[in-house]
Design an enzyme around this catalytic site. Sequence first.
Site, PDB file in Angstrom:
ATOM      1  N   GLU A 325       0.847  -1.205   0.000  1.00  8.97           N
ATOM      2  CA  GLU A 325       0.000   0.000   0.000  1.00  8.97           C
ATOM      3  C   GLU A 325       0.885   1.259   0.000  1.00  8.97           C
ATOM      4  O   GLU A 325       0.518   2.292  -0.528  1.00  8.97           O
ATOM      5  CB  GLU A 325      -0.950   0.004   1.200  1.00  8.97           C
ATOM      6  CG  GLU A 325      -2.132   0.937   0.995  1.00  8.97           C
ATOM      7  CD  GLU A 325      -3.271   0.720   1.983  1.00  8.97           C
ATOM      8  OE1 GLU A 325      -4.268   0.059   1.625  1.00  8.97           O
ATOM      9  OE2 GLU A 325      -3.170   1.209   3.122  1.00  8.97           O
ATOM     10  N   HIS A 356       6.517 -26.574   3.033  1.00  8.23           N
ATOM     11  CA  HIS A 356       5.726 -27.658   2.443  1.00  8.23           C
ATOM     12  C   HIS A 356       4.655 -27.115   1.517  1.00  8.23           C
ATOM     13  O   HIS A 356       3.710 -27.823   1.182  1.00  8.23           O
ATOM     14  CB  HIS A 356       5.108 -28.500   3.564  1.00  8.23           C
ATOM     15  CG  HIS A 356       6.153 -29.122   4.438  1.00  8.23           C
ATOM     16  ND1 HIS A 356       6.724 -30.349   4.146  1.00  8.23           N
ATOM     17  CD2 HIS A 356       6.789 -28.656   5.538  1.00  8.23           C
ATOM     18  CE1 HIS A 356       7.641 -30.618   5.074  1.00  8.23           C
ATOM     19  NE2 HIS A 356       7.710 -29.605   5.925  1.00  8.23           N
ATOM     20  N   LYS A 472     -13.882   1.414  -4.385  1.00  5.83           N
ATOM     21  CA  LYS A 472     -14.871   1.855  -3.382  1.00  5.83           C
ATOM     22  C   LYS A 472     -15.954   2.698  -4.059  1.00  5.83           C
ATOM     23  O   LYS A 472     -17.139   2.566  -3.771  1.00  5.83           O
ATOM     24  CB  LYS A 472     -14.187   2.708  -2.297  1.00  5.83           C
ATOM     25  CG  LYS A 472     -13.221   1.950  -1.394  1.00  5.83           C
ATOM     26  CD  LYS A 472     -12.674   2.914  -0.328  1.00  5.83           C
ATOM     27  CE  LYS A 472     -11.514   2.328   0.432  1.00  5.83           C
ATOM     28  NZ  LYS A 472     -10.863   3.280   1.329  1.00  5.83           N
TER      29      LYS A 472
HETATM   30  O1  F6P Z   1      -8.811   0.977   1.805  1.00  9.82           O
HETATM   31  C1  F6P Z   1      -7.536   1.156   2.331  1.00  9.82           C
HETATM   32  C2  F6P Z   1      -7.567   1.833   3.663  1.00  9.82           C
HETATM   33  O2  F6P Z   1      -7.843   3.173   3.513  1.00  9.82           O
HETATM   34  C3  F6P Z   1      -6.276   1.620   4.405  1.00  9.82           C
HETATM   35  O3  F6P Z   1      -5.289   2.499   4.083  1.00  9.82           O
HETATM   36  C4  F6P Z   1      -6.725   1.679   5.818  1.00  9.82           C
HETATM   37  O4  F6P Z   1      -5.790   1.098   6.653  1.00  9.82           O
HETATM   38  C5  F6P Z   1      -8.034   0.940   5.756  1.00  9.82           C
HETATM   39  O5  F6P Z   1      -8.565   1.268   4.504  1.00  9.82           O
HETATM   40  C6  F6P Z   1      -9.018   1.255   6.840  1.00  9.82           C
HETATM   41  O6  F6P Z   1      -9.370   2.605   6.848  1.00  9.82           O
HETATM   42  P1  F6P Z   1     -10.075   3.277   8.081  1.00  9.82           P
HETATM   43  O7  F6P Z   1      -9.187   3.130   9.263  1.00  9.82           O
HETATM   44  O8  F6P Z   1     -10.293   4.693   7.687  1.00  9.82           O
HETATM   45  O9  F6P Z   1     -11.383   2.557   8.328  1.00  9.82           O
END
Ligand code: F6P
Length: 499
Positions: A325, A356, A472
């Site tokens: 990431e 394994h 998203k």
């Molecule tokens: O979708 C990735 C992300 O934004 C990560 O960087 C982060 O750790 C995770 O989602 C959770 O985000 P949040 O803590 O805002 O719920």
Amino acid sequence: MQLNENKYFRDILEKEKKSEFVIANELQNLDRHRTFTFSFEDISLDITRQLISSEQFLKLKMLGEAIDIKDKKKKLFEGSFLNVTENRLVTHFLERNSNSIVDKINRYKSFISLLKQKKIKNLINIGIGGSDLGIKMVYHALKQNSNGPSLINVSNLDFTNLENTLKMRDIKETFFIFNSKSFSTEETLVNLNFVKNLLNNEGLDLNDHMVAVTSFPEKALEAGLKEHAIFHVPNGVGGRFSMWSHFGLGLVASLGTDVYEQLLAGAYKMDKHFLEEKLELNLPYILGITRIWNRNVLNLQNLAIVPYENGLKFFPTWFQQVEMESNGKSIDALGNELELPAAPLVFGEIGTESQHSFFQLLHQGIEKIPVEFLVPFEGKNVVSKNKKDLEPHSRLVVNAIAQAEALITGKKTHKEKYRNMTGNRPSTFITWDKTNAESLGKLVSLYENATIVCGLLWGINSFDQWGVELGKEISRNIYTGQNLEDLSYSARKILKGII
Ligand code: F6P
């Protein structure tokens, strides 16, 4: 500056690369051992099995000079390094700075007393990605010393995750920590509503069984939490670097404040080493440039992480997010396309289980895959007098060494080709005395900072993650029925059946 613009890197490609370095004849050479092993306190880093000569390594160590890495480290350490695309400072280093944790610890002590008063046996951490993986990894590694409530992590949108977790547990003895930096992550909010309904149906008050950890307290208030049940984390603490902040609340409550403070202290020590030690002896820097060598000089696209201890089962999963990431990008921090590839694909599993499953490919696959072996000694004699009676942990250490040796030496003496191994396959060997909160803190900081070193050398911003947004957005559009005509035929066909 991108890596291809770094004069030392150019020098390496032009003058040093030549043909692949074969180290078999040098493995017993004490000088090689001296040049390629490093240590800080109980943590040792051994890169003798990397495919690099002493002359090449001399040049590689210069990479950081060209980007003034000292200044960048200082800024990070002080919390004044800018995450350009999100226009905020990177402040997670401050969270483990021993000068600034007194207030936090006092609040944690009150929280732990509250849980005791309520006779809470189960703590459920609901969060995903950075709000889950580090906490799960550390808890699994240190839980044998826990006297507090057990900590269970729930992350998935799939309800069965939460349902199965709650099945065998009394809700009155259960407390929920909602970890969400943004407080707008679908998975966490859906699970939050599920829990709210559940508490409601049982006639229990939300604020008696739940706290929220977030950088957006106003959203937690909107969701029904009261001010005293909200832990506010500064926005500069990035999700994947957040277990050091209030996001580590589940760890503190379950393992105790002493253990958590040792974890922070270990990380802080490694941070100080990263900041102050000269580059040629600096563990996060050396680990980082080793990965750069493999990724950009030898063009190896993958990286396997293999810890030899059951407690470290989730270390590879945690590190996948940290590296991929942070550095899985193709644009530099100035908005230009990267000329050279960045993050490797990271995967891993504990040894000996992984021996394994995927080790066959590591030993005989066409492409070489660098491995990082992570091996605590646990204070045990590795080779006892009576070799047959080796206690189990020593067997783990022996297996790790055997795999690293097999990868590098290979074997070509069988007449059937399929039994031979080419060898000359690189690995790094990281050891420490015993896994405890402090050593784990050092290890985690070592890994985080090595990732940051690579990001700086590639010239990218390791602190944003814009690549996760489009998926998203599309799912939000589908839920609200927007732009459905833009979807592929295949997508619409499937959705017709479920929406
Ligand atoms: O979708 C990735 C992300 O934004 C990560 O960087 C982060 O750790 C995770 O989602 C959770 O985000 P949040 O803590 O805002 O719920």
